[in-house]
Write a protein that holds these residues in place. Structure first.
Motif, short mmCIF file in Angstrom:
data_model
loop_
_atom_site.label_atom_id
_atom_site.label_comp_id
_atom_site.label_asym_id
_atom_site.label_seq_id
_atom_site.Cartn_x
_atom_site.Cartn_y
_atom_site.Cartn_z
N GLU A 249 42.57 16.79 1.88
CA GLU A 249 42.02 15.65 2.61
C GLU A 249 42.90 15.31 3.80
O GLU A 249 42.43 15.03 4.90
CB GLU A 249 41.90 14.44 1.69
CG GLU A 249 40.83 14.59 0.61
CD GLU A 249 40.71 13.34 -0.24
OE1 GLU A 249 41.29 12.30 0.13
OE2 GLU A 249 40.02 13.42 -1.27
N GLU A 250 44.19 15.31 3.56
CA GLU A 250 45.19 15.16 4.61
C GLU A 250 46.31 16.14 4.32
O GLU A 250 46.52 16.53 3.17
CB GLU A 250 45.75 13.73 4.65
CG GLU A 250 44.82 12.70 5.25
CD GLU A 250 45.53 11.36 5.41
OE1 GLU A 250 45.40 10.75 6.49
OE2 GLU A 250 46.20 10.94 4.45
N ALA A 251 47.04 16.52 5.36
CA ALA A 251 48.14 17.46 5.18
C ALA A 251 49.42 16.90 5.80
O ALA A 251 49.37 16.22 6.83
CB ALA A 251 47.80 18.80 5.80
N ALA A 252 50.54 17.18 5.14
CA ALA A 252 51.85 16.81 5.69
C ALA A 252 52.36 18.00 6.50
O ALA A 252 52.54 19.10 5.96
CB ALA A 252 52.81 16.48 4.56
N ILE A 253 52.55 17.80 7.79
CA ILE A 253 52.92 18.88 8.70
C ILE A 253 54.39 18.77 9.08
O ILE A 253 54.85 17.71 9.52
CB ILE A 253 52.05 18.85 9.98
CG1 ILE A 253 50.56 18.68 9.64
CG2 ILE A 253 52.29 20.10 10.82
CD1 ILE A 253 49.98 19.78 8.79
N GLU A 390 43.68 18.94 16.18
CA GLU A 390 44.38 18.95 17.48
C GLU A 390 45.83 18.51 17.33
O GLU A 390 46.72 19.05 17.98
CB GLU A 390 43.65 18.04 18.47
CG GLU A 390 42.30 18.59 18.94
CD GLU A 390 41.68 17.73 20.03
OE1 GLU A 390 42.34 16.76 20.49
OE2 GLU A 390 40.53 18.03 20.41
N GLU A 391 46.06 17.53 16.46
CA GLU A 391 47.42 17.07 16.22
C GLU A 391 48.27 18.17 15.57
O GLU A 391 49.43 18.38 15.93
CB GLU A 391 47.39 15.82 15.33
CG GLU A 391 48.76 15.28 14.93
CD GLU A 391 49.52 14.61 16.07
OE1 GLU A 391 50.62 14.10 15.80
OE2 GLU A 391 49.04 14.62 17.21
N VAL A 392 47.67 18.87 14.63
CA VAL A 392 48.38 19.98 13.97
C VAL A 392 48.71 21.07 14.98
O VAL A 392 49.82 21.61 15.01
CB VAL A 392 47.55 20.54 12.80
CG1 VAL A 392 48.28 21.74 12.18
CG2 VAL A 392 47.31 19.48 11.74
N ASP A 393 47.73 21.40 15.84
CA ASP A 393 47.97 22.42 16.87
C ASP A 393 49.08 22.00 17.83
O ASP A 393 49.88 22.83 18.27
CB ASP A 393 46.68 22.69 17.66
CG ASP A 393 45.70 23.55 16.87
OD1 ASP A 393 46.15 24.25 15.95
OD2 ASP A 393 44.49 23.51 17.18
N ARG A 394 49.15 20.70 18.13
CA ARG A 394 50.21 20.20 19.02
C ARG A 394 51.59 20.40 18.38
O ARG A 394 52.53 20.87 19.04
CB ARG A 394 49.97 18.72 19.32
CG ARG A 394 51.03 18.10 20.25
CD ARG A 394 50.89 16.59 20.34
NE ARG A 394 51.17 15.93 19.07
CZ ARG A 394 52.41 15.72 18.60
NH1 ARG A 394 53.47 16.16 19.27
NH2 ARG A 394 52.59 15.11 17.45
N ILE A 395 51.71 20.06 17.08
CA ILE A 395 52.99 20.22 16.37
C ILE A 395 53.37 21.70 16.28
O ILE A 395 54.54 22.08 16.46
CB ILE A 395 52.91 19.59 14.97
CG1 ILE A 395 52.62 18.09 15.08
CG2 ILE A 395 54.21 19.82 14.19
CD1 ILE A 395 52.27 17.43 13.76
N GLU A 405 59.76 29.16 13.71
CA GLU A 405 58.80 30.15 13.23
C GLU A 405 57.36 29.67 13.23
O GLU A 405 56.44 30.47 13.23
CB GLU A 405 59.18 30.58 11.80
CG GLU A 405 60.48 31.34 11.72
CD GLU A 405 60.76 31.85 10.31
OE1 GLU A 405 60.26 31.22 9.35
OE2 GLU A 405 61.46 32.85 10.17
N GLY A 406 57.14 28.36 13.18
CA GLY A 406 55.79 27.84 13.07
C GLY A 406 55.80 26.52 12.35
O GLY A 406 56.68 25.69 12.58
N ILE A 407 54.82 26.30 11.46
CA ILE A 407 54.74 25.03 10.75
C ILE A 407 54.51 25.24 9.26
O ILE A 407 54.01 26.27 8.82
CB ILE A 407 53.60 24.13 11.30
CG1 ILE A 407 52.26 24.87 11.28
CG2 ILE A 407 53.95 23.60 12.67
CD1 ILE A 407 51.07 24.00 11.64
N MET A 408 54.88 24.20 8.50
CA MET A 408 54.56 24.10 7.08
C MET A 408 53.41 23.10 6.94
O MET A 408 53.40 22.05 7.60
CB MET A 408 55.76 23.61 6.28
CG MET A 408 56.96 24.54 6.31
SD MET A 408 56.64 26.12 5.50
CE MET A 408 56.25 25.57 3.84
#
Length: 563
Positions: A249-253, A390-395, A405-408
């Motif tokens: 539902e939501e993700a911690a990035i 979009e927020e995830v792509d920004r991070i 390396e990227g994101i968790m």
């Protein structure tokens, strides 16, 4: 008292049994038959180890010491032992042949009058423990003497198993999964409770003894303990951010840092650091120790984080620079100044006597933030909880621009699951997918590389049987300088040679990139890597971290679906 002969006989039967259910029943019978003080030893022995993974104790016996001990016990030369190894292709069989030659060629009248001492399981273990304690000048001679005693006291049924245990190469098809099920069967404890106990203690011998003496309730009571490292929670790769977010539902990035994992145990001013391989690296990282003492405001804590080496421009340095810090035994202070580290903390499993692993990630993070004072050398990493693509792509873009390396992508409601790689923690990286594989062999090179090991045989892990299954060879991605360093390092791990082929003690993990996974009948795994190349030598990872055959199969299926 259980004799080592009985253990050897049980191993032989297990080794010759094919079905996993039948093997589980045999191992369960073995566990049930031994005494409580013998059980932890037997549990580790059947898995091919002497001490639990978290223990500081290490036998430290290589092929050279083993061959010398066998030669002395058999009254033949080391060269004779090496020739036997080449002929048999098996150290266990070599030990049996060598000691049988002695019994045939050196029998005397007095030997018929003397009753041969029968070794017990605990006596063999105590000899291995004595071997682990010796160091410094004369240590090699002492290790040889202790092994020689075991060989001279053992029967032909026993010497092969003693030899393989000494170099931790006893592989009879018994892995963690099978031992878990055998403990459950032997002592009527649910297998999920056994597995949880193992993840919290990192000691299958302790879990077995607890199950035998106290049953399911006692096993459920096992928990975290300061200064006994637990397995780290792991992440699996997600093919896309979209698919990751669709499952939550939501993700911690969070950023996925280009560093090395560190588990921190704090007990007052006493701080112990463990690597991803659960090795004590406290001495090598005094700057991190001091930062934890100064900026983690807790009486007791177990923390999870990533150590990152940053250059003058604020970007991560090469991964090999971090490993220089982790490996360093001497001139630690000067190396710390040359390669300063920053500790990024992202989880907490234990705080002031309270076990937190069942708490949600959200709750654990609140507690982490409450006890860590951020500084330039140590801080809690940034996290954003969102379902906005979009927020995830920004991070993600920011992390890549920062050189990481990227994101968790983490499930905010997830517990901390030691040793588990599941959908609660996902990682997204832009680079070609890589595999962490175990080096099990090598080949001497050709031409100007004749004196160097030029290619390396790789294997994945079968968790059920504990065996390593070959998946190919890697011969590209090395510089001549790297090959020289690797040849020197692997020379200490040679088990046997045959022509250009070398069998190596399986200890080193390579991170390998590849073009695709193919079906192959040439390798026991049933798969082969197309165009593999070395990316990194993962000194921070252990045998337990290598890819499983199930994971290789899953990647092959996903690859087919995308094509």
């Amino acid at each position: 008292m259980t004799s080592f002969r009985e253990f050897a006989q049980a191993c032989k039967v297990i080794e010759e049994t094919s079905g996993s259910l039948d093997m589980t029943a045999l191992v369960a019978d073995l566990f049930d038959s031994v005494t409580p003080d013998e059980l932890p030893v037997v549990t580790h022995f059947v898995m091919g180890e002497i001490f639990p993974a978290w223990s500081y104790e290490e036998v430290g016996v290589g092929a050279g010491i083993l061959f010398s001990a066998l030669a002395k016990a058999a009254g033949i030369s080391v060269k004779d032992i090496e020739e036997l190894v080449r002929d048999t292709g098996d150290i266990g069989k070599t030990a049996v042949l060598a000691l049988n030659k002695k019994s045939k060629g050196q029998a005397t009248f007095s030997s018929f009058l003397e009753e041969k001492h029968e070794l017990s399981i605990l006596e063999v273990f105590e000899r291995f423990r004595d071997i682990s304690k010796v160091s410094g000048k004369g240590s090699q001679a002492s290790k040889i003497k202790n092994l020689q005693y075991l060989f001279n006291s053992a029967s032909s049924e026993e010497v092969g198993y003693i030899s393989l245990l000494a170099i931790e190469e006893l592989r009879i098809g018994v892995g963690e999964g099978l031992v878990r099920d055998a403990i459950a069967k032997a002592f009527d404890v649910p297998s999920e409770d056994v597995e949880r106990g193992f993840m919290l203690t990192n000691d299958m011998g302790l879990v077995a003894t607890t199950a035998k003496e106290g049953g399911a309730d006692a096993v459920r009571g096992l928990g975290l303990k300061l200064n006994r490292p637990i397995k780290l929670m792991l992440a699996q790769i997600t093919p896309s951010v979209e698919s990751a977010l669709s499952d939550m539902e939501e993700a911690a990035i969070e950023w996925k840092f280009d560093g090395a994992r560190v588990q921190i145990h704090k007990d007052g001013d006493n701080v112990i650091l463990y690597s991803r391989r659960l090795e004590d690296i406290t001495h090598s990282l005094p700057d991190i120790v001091e930062s934890v003492r100064k900026f983690v405001h807790a009486d007791t804590a177990i923390l999870d984080g990533e150590a990152v080496a940053i250059d003058g421009n604020g970007r991560p340095r090469a991964f090999q620079d971090i490993l220089k810090r982790f490996r360093r035994k001497h001139d630690v202070s000067s190396t710390a100044k040359e390669i300063p580290l920053t500790l990024n903390l992202f989880d907490i499993m234990y705080l002031n006597g309270e076990n937190l692993i069942e708490e949600s990630l959200v709750k654990r993070r609140e507690l982490l933030l409450s006890c860590v004072e951020n500084d330039t050398t140590i801080h809690v990493d940034a996290q954003v909880v969102t379902n906005d693509l979009e927020e995830v792509d920004r991070i993600y873009t920011e992390a890549l621009k920062g050189g990481h390396e990227g994101i968790m992508i983490k499930n905010p409601n997830s517990p901390y699951s030691p040793g588990k790689r599941g959908k609660n923690w996902l990682k997204k990286k832009p680079v070609m997918e890589t595999l962490d594989l175990l080096v099990i062999g090598a080949e001497w090179g050709y031409g100007r590389r004749t004196s160097l090991m030029g290619s390396y045989a790789l294997a994945c892990h079968d968790n059920q049987t504990g065996r390593f299954l070959p998946v190919g060879k890697v011969a590209t991605g090395f510089s001549d300088e790297q090959l020289t360093e690797l040849t020197e390092m692997f020379s200490e791990l040679i088990v046997m040679e045959s022509g250009k082929e070398i069998e190596l003690k399986p200890e080193v993990v390579f991170e390998v990139a590849f073009e695709e996974i193919q079906k192959s009948s040439n390798y026991e795994s049933g798969y082969a890597l197309r165009f593999p190349r070395l990316v990194n030598i993962r000194d921070d990872k252990s045998v337990e971290d290598v890819e499983t055959i199930e994971r290789i199969g899953e990647m092959y299926r996903l690859q087919r679906e995308r094509s």
